[in-house]
Scaffold this motif. Structure first.
Motif, PDB file in Angstrom:
ATOM      1  N   LEU A   3     -48.014  -4.057 -67.846  1.00 27.79           N
ATOM      2  CA  LEU A   3     -47.786  -2.753 -68.342  1.00 27.79           C
ATOM      3  C   LEU A   3     -46.291  -3.276 -68.756  1.00 27.79           C
ATOM      4  N   GLY A   4     -45.586  -3.097 -68.153  1.00 30.80           N
ATOM      5  CA  GLY A   4     -43.713  -3.243 -68.062  1.00 30.80           C
ATOM      6  C   GLY A   4     -43.583  -4.139 -69.189  1.00 30.80           C
ATOM      7  N   ASP A   5     -44.014  -5.711 -68.675  1.00 28.69           N
ATOM      8  CA  ASP A   5     -43.778  -6.888 -69.517  1.00 28.69           C
ATOM      9  C   ASP A   5     -43.941  -6.082 -71.336  1.00 28.69           C
ATOM     10  N   GLN A   6     -45.096  -5.704 -71.174  1.00 27.80           N
ATOM     11  CA  GLN A   6     -45.830  -5.822 -73.004  1.00 27.80           C
ATOM     12  C   GLN A   6     -44.488  -4.039 -72.771  1.00 27.80           C
ATOM     13  N   ALA A   7     -44.674  -2.829 -72.245  1.00 29.16           N
ATOM     14  CA  ALA A   7     -43.410  -2.135 -73.031  1.00 29.16           C
ATOM     15  C   ALA A   7     -42.135  -2.471 -73.640  1.00 29.16           C
ATOM     16  N   ARG A   8     -41.546  -3.518 -72.368  1.00 29.93           N
ATOM     17  CA  ARG A   8     -40.197  -3.954 -72.570  1.00 29.93           C
ATOM     18  C   ARG A   8     -40.482  -4.840 -73.943  1.00 29.93           C
ATOM     19  N   GLU A   9     -41.118  -6.075 -73.995  1.00 30.81           N
ATOM     20  CA  GLU A   9     -40.990  -7.041 -75.499  1.00 30.81           C
ATOM     21  C   GLU A   9     -41.921  -5.784 -76.663  1.00 30.81           C
ATOM     22  N   LEU A  10     -42.848  -4.798 -76.499  1.00 33.60           N
ATOM     23  CA  LEU A  10     -41.989  -4.054 -78.280  1.00 33.60           C
ATOM     24  C   LEU A  10     -40.758  -3.039 -78.253  1.00 33.60           C
ATOM     25  N   GLN A  11     -40.389  -3.057 -77.296  1.00 32.42           N
ATOM     26  CA  GLN A  11     -39.110  -2.010 -77.144  1.00 32.42           C
ATOM     27  C   GLN A  11     -38.264  -2.713 -77.418  1.00 32.42           C
ATOM     28  N   ARG A  12     -38.203  -4.130 -77.130  1.00 34.38           N
ATOM     29  CA  ARG A  12     -37.121  -5.141 -77.966  1.00 34.38           C
ATOM     30  C   ARG A  12     -37.280  -5.196 -79.948  1.00 34.38           C
ATOM     31  N   ILE A  13     -38.565  -5.292 -79.932  1.00 34.97           N
ATOM     32  CA  ILE A  13     -39.190  -5.505 -81.070  1.00 34.97           C
ATOM     33  C   ILE A  13     -39.428  -4.406 -81.766  1.00 34.97           C
ATOM     34  N   ILE A  14     -38.920  -3.565 -81.798  1.00 32.99           N
ATOM     35  CA  ILE A  14     -39.341  -2.378 -82.392  1.00 32.99           C
ATOM     36  C   ILE A  14     -37.090  -1.935 -82.575  1.00 32.99           C
ATOM     37  N   ASP A  15     -36.169  -2.196 -81.449  1.00 33.48           N
ATOM     38  CA  ASP A  15     -34.683  -2.011 -81.499  1.00 33.48           C
ATOM     39  C   ASP A  15     -34.417  -2.886 -82.370  1.00 33.48           C
ATOM     40  N   SER A  41     -48.493  -6.587 -90.342  1.00 29.33           N
ATOM     41  CA  SER A  41     -47.632  -6.580 -89.776  1.00 29.33           C
ATOM     42  C   SER A  41     -47.526  -7.423 -88.757  1.00 29.33           C
ATOM     43  N   ARG A  42     -46.484  -8.380 -87.736  1.00 23.50           N
ATOM     44  CA  ARG A  42     -47.006  -9.488 -87.092  1.00 23.50           C
ATOM     45  C   ARG A  42     -45.626  -9.107 -86.445  1.00 23.50           C
ATOM     46  N   GLY A  43     -45.701  -9.612 -85.187  1.00 23.62           N
ATOM     47  CA  GLY A  43     -44.551  -9.546 -83.829  1.00 23.62           C
ATOM     48  C   GLY A  43     -43.744 -11.168 -83.962  1.00 23.62           C
ATOM     49  N   PRO A  44     -42.691 -11.194 -83.181  1.00 30.41           N
ATOM     50  CA  PRO A  44     -42.921 -12.230 -83.295  1.00 30.41           C
ATOM     51  C   PRO A  44     -43.247 -13.744 -83.209  1.00 30.41           C
ATOM     52  N   SER A  45     -43.030 -14.516 -83.967  1.00 28.28           N
ATOM     53  CA  SER A  45     -43.595 -15.899 -83.821  1.00 28.28           C
ATOM     54  C   SER A  45     -44.273 -16.237 -82.581  1.00 28.28           C
ATOM     55  N   ASP A  46     -42.532 -16.411 -81.390  1.00 31.67           N
ATOM     56  CA  ASP A  46     -42.638 -16.522 -80.514  1.00 31.67           C
ATOM     57  C   ASP A  46     -42.966 -14.783 -79.114  1.00 31.67           C
ATOM     58  N   SER A  47     -43.259 -14.488 -79.242  1.00 31.04           N
ATOM     59  CA  SER A  47     -43.992 -13.266 -78.731  1.00 31.04           C
ATOM     60  C   SER A  47     -45.684 -13.535 -78.435  1.00 31.04           C
ATOM     61  N   PRO A  48     -45.488 -13.195 -77.430  1.00 31.65           N
ATOM     62  CA  PRO A  48     -46.928 -12.439 -76.688  1.00 31.65           C
ATOM     63  C   PRO A  48     -47.989 -11.736 -77.341  1.00 31.65           C
ATOM     64  N   LEU A  49     -46.583 -10.354 -78.593  1.00 34.50           N
ATOM     65  CA  LEU A  49     -47.679  -9.889 -78.950  1.00 34.50           C
ATOM     66  C   LEU A  49     -46.850 -10.145 -80.329  1.00 34.50           C
ATOM     67  N   HIS A  50     -47.231 -10.892 -81.133  1.00 35.73           N
ATOM     68  CA  HIS A  50     -47.196 -11.799 -81.827  1.00 35.73           C
ATOM     69  C   HIS A  50     -48.493 -11.134 -83.159  1.00 35.73           C
ATOM     70  N   GLY A  51     -49.715 -11.333 -82.756  1.00 36.13           N
ATOM     71  CA  GLY A  51     -51.070 -11.297 -83.738  1.00 36.13           C
ATOM     72  C   GLY A  51     -50.530  -9.363 -83.294  1.00 36.13           C
ATOM     73  N   ALA A  52     -51.730  -9.482 -84.675  1.00 36.32           N
ATOM     74  CA  ALA A  52     -51.623  -7.514 -84.779  1.00 36.32           C
ATOM     75  C   ALA A  52     -52.638  -7.100 -83.512  1.00 36.32           C
ATOM     76  N   PRO A  53     -53.244  -7.262 -83.357  1.00 39.77           N
ATOM     77  CA  PRO A  53     -54.130  -7.090 -81.807  1.00 39.77           C
ATOM     78  C   PRO A  53     -53.622  -6.291 -81.000  1.00 39.77           C
ATOM     79  N   ALA A  54     -52.707  -7.886 -80.554  1.00 35.39           N
ATOM     80  CA  ALA A  54     -51.640  -7.467 -79.033  1.00 35.39           C
ATOM     81  C   ALA A  54     -50.927  -6.489 -79.026  1.00 35.39           C
ATOM     82  N   LEU A  55     -50.436  -6.508 -81.153  1.00 36.57           N
ATOM     83  CA  LEU A  55     -48.729  -5.575 -81.028  1.00 36.57           C
ATOM     84  C   LEU A  55     -49.184  -4.288 -80.801  1.00 36.57           C
TER      85      LEU A  55
END
Length: 607
Positions: A3-15, A41-55
């Motif tokens: 969950l911590g990794d998700q939060a950091r990656e998500l914050q990076r995508i937003i910021d 909307s999609r996340g970066p192609s090289d991110s674990p949060l690329h797909g809309a469901p994961a994002l």
């Protein structure tokens, strides 16, 4: 990913504004134009949060749904500006984005229009998938957005419980049926009935209906026949980084429309919740009173159909003095009609019509039960059957050859596509009259037309069995599609009938000479044989041919081979010892024949 990794990656995508936008078209099949695009909307192609469901799942788990949606909307606006989009823009908004007092509809409106898109070009999609904590507040916000000029759509109708309530309260401009109810709708009576009920609601409430998740031509064809013209799905366009649509897919659905896959008994079936044999007449009466458009109820034991309970019979009994009191506790079997017509879902409409006519000389049944492998599927009405048959006959007449009234090029294309999709092998026969021009020059075009009509009757008389289908390409060219093994013998029978009839039309001197002197196509005098009939044959299936156009091209080669054969009959691709011809891998020239090529070979026109 923790969950911590998700939060950091998500914050990076937003910021860092790393969200990207894709466009999926929504097409108006009636006007053959793009109505608008849904922005996804999609996340970066090289991110674990690329797909809309994961994002968006990460957004929910990390409590960042609103900042994430703001980032998505901002990037969507920039993407629309870059591409100069001048269509409607459909944007997804969760109820949570409208609920907090700190984020009002005024701020949302400012964000949506920040990149120059006018409110009347923006459709706010509110998904039924998300829970609504304060329905009254949400209704107030949506009405306020409508006053500002924005359009409103209810998304994913059928996946939750709030859709119909929202529908009645905010009067949306669009309603989108969830893809679950669209997938295989052409083969599922329950889904078809759900879609039909939504169509009726839309007509009464004055909003437009969009079918999501359309992936096959059969689904599109059925939806169009039901009156749905706004379509979204992979068939017409996948999500892309730029706005684009595949409008050619609408032509594929025209090929499917009206064929036997969508014009059988199952196509007319309407799912009516059946009664068990233990139900009482009183229970049946309540069902009939609650559904004014239902005039008969099927009685089913498990999945086995027992008969029909007709509304008029119940009314007749209940309307007598003490009729209801005396009869409402009786089982439905006491008034059920045991002679209901039962048909399988894949039975043709013509066969169902014939069964209805032959069933009773004095009484035409108004309903019939539709089954699949003997199990109840739904109820068909004679009225719907007659409407469909009339529509098909009008369509056939519109595309029939004007001389023979046989199906013309459009319907030949449809039938060939249908048989290839079914996957069962069949034989395609291409008939063509040889030396027909000299015949016309000598005896006149009226006699030539008489010969063509005679040939049409001869082919129809010989190829008249189950699985036989005859079409008239035009002029002196005919096509037969046949499932039977004796196709070659029947071709020789047609050849013999044709020659016997045609020879009798020549003057006696010409018949005795067995030839005719006439001008060729270059205007030079030369001798020609009397007319004969060529038959080019080719074994076909979906495994050998990808399309009807490919089959037509090969059939024209078979015809060319038949014109060079001594007996006027030629199998293309048939090798010695082959029971079923293999797919053609050689060109005609390699088989001892010369094809005229695309310039001279007659092909069925593609639709």
């Amino acid at each position: 990913m923790t969950l911590g990794d998700q939060a950091r990656e998500l914050q990076r995508i937003i910021d860092q504004q790393l969200v990207s936008t894709l466009f999926q078209p929504i097409v108006d099949c009636q006007s053959r134009t793009v109505l608008g695009y849904e922005v996804l909307s999609r996340g970066p192609s090289d991110s674990p949060l690329h797909g809309a469901p994961a994002l968006f799942q990460a957004g929910e788990q990390c409590g960042q749904v609103i900042p994430l949606e703001r980032a998505c909307l901002a990037e969507a606006g920039r993407s629309c500006l870059r591409h100069g989009l001048d269509h409607l823009v459909f944007v997804n908004v969760s109820p949570g984005l409208l609920s907090p007092a700190s984020f009002s509809e005024k701020r949302l409106a400012a964000m949506l229009t920040a990149h120059g898109i006018q409110p009347h070009n923006i459709v706010i999609e509110l998904s039924e998938r998300y829970p609504i904590e304060d329905p009254a507040q949400l209704q107030e916000r949506l009405i306020a957005l409508k006053r500002r000029g924005f359009l409103i759509a209810i998304d994913d109708l059928g996946t939750g419980y709030s859709g119909l309530k929202l529908w009645s309260e905010i009067q949306p401009d669009f309603v989108k049926i969830d893809r679950h109810f669209i997938r295989d709708v052409d083969r599922d009576l329950v889904k078809k009935e759900f879609v039909r009920s939504v169509i009726n609601l839309c007509e009464r409430l004055g909003c437009r209906l969009i079918a999501e998740g359309v992936e096959t031509a059969a689904e599109l064809s059925l939806l169009r026949s039901m009156g749905i013209h706004l379509i979204q799905g992979y068939l017409l366009g996948r999500p892309n980084p730029f706005p684009a649509a595949n409008l050619d897919a609408m032509d594929e659905s025209e090929v499917v429309r009206g064929n036997r896959d969508t014009s059988d008994a199952g196509y007319l079936g309407r799912f009516i919740e059946p009664l068990p044999p233990t139900a009482t007449l009183g229970e049946a009466w309540h069902r009939l009173q609650a559904s004014p458009s239902v005039f008969a109820l099927p009685v089913v034991d498990g999945t086995r159909s027992l008969g029909l309970l007709h509304k008029w019979r119940v009314m007749e009994v209940f309307s007598t003095t003490y009729g209801r009191a005396l009869n409402e506790k009786k089982p439905v079997l006491s008034l059920m009609s045991h002679d209901a017509l039962v048909v399988e879902h894949d039975e043709s409409l013509e066969a169902v019509s014939q069964s209805l006519l032959e069933d009773d000389l004095y009484y035409l049944k108004q309903h019939f039960i539709v089954t699949r492998n003997g199990n109840y599927m739904g109820l068909g009405s004679t009225r719907s059957l007659l409407k469909m048959l009339t529509r098909r006959r009008v369509e056939q007449a519109r595309h029939a050859n004007p001389l023979s009234q046989l199906p013309g090029n459009v319907m030949i294309q449809q039938e060939a596509e249908l048989r290839l999709r079914r996957g069962q092998p069949f034989t395609c026969v291409y008939f063509d009259i040889d030396h027909f021009k000299p015949f016309n020059d000598l005896l006149g075009y009226s006699e030539g037309d008489a010969v063509i009509l005679s040939l049409a009757r001869q082919i129809g008389a010989v190829f008249d069995g189950d699985g036989d289908w005859v079409g008239h390409i035009g002029g002196d060219d005919f096509v037969v599609l046949c499932d039977q093994a004796d196709v070659e013998a029947r071709c020789r029978q047609v050849q013999a009938l044709f020659v016997g009839d045609a020879l009798g039309r020549y003057p006696e001197g010409v018949r005795e000479a067995r030839q005719i002197t006439a001008q060729d196509r270059d205007g030079r005098e030369r001798c020609f044989p009397l007319v004969s009939l060529s038959a080019g044959l080719i074994r076909a299936s979906g495994e050998r041919f990808a399309s009807a156009s490919e089959l037509a091209s090969r059939a024209s080669m078979a015809k060319s081979g038949a014109k060079k054969a001594a007996d006027g009959l030629f199998w293309l691709g048939l090798c010695d010892g082959d029971e079923l011809p293999a797919r053609v891998t050689q060109e005609p020239a390699a088989q001892g024949m010369t094809a005229g090529g695309p310039q001279t070979a007659r092909r069925w026109p593609a639709i």
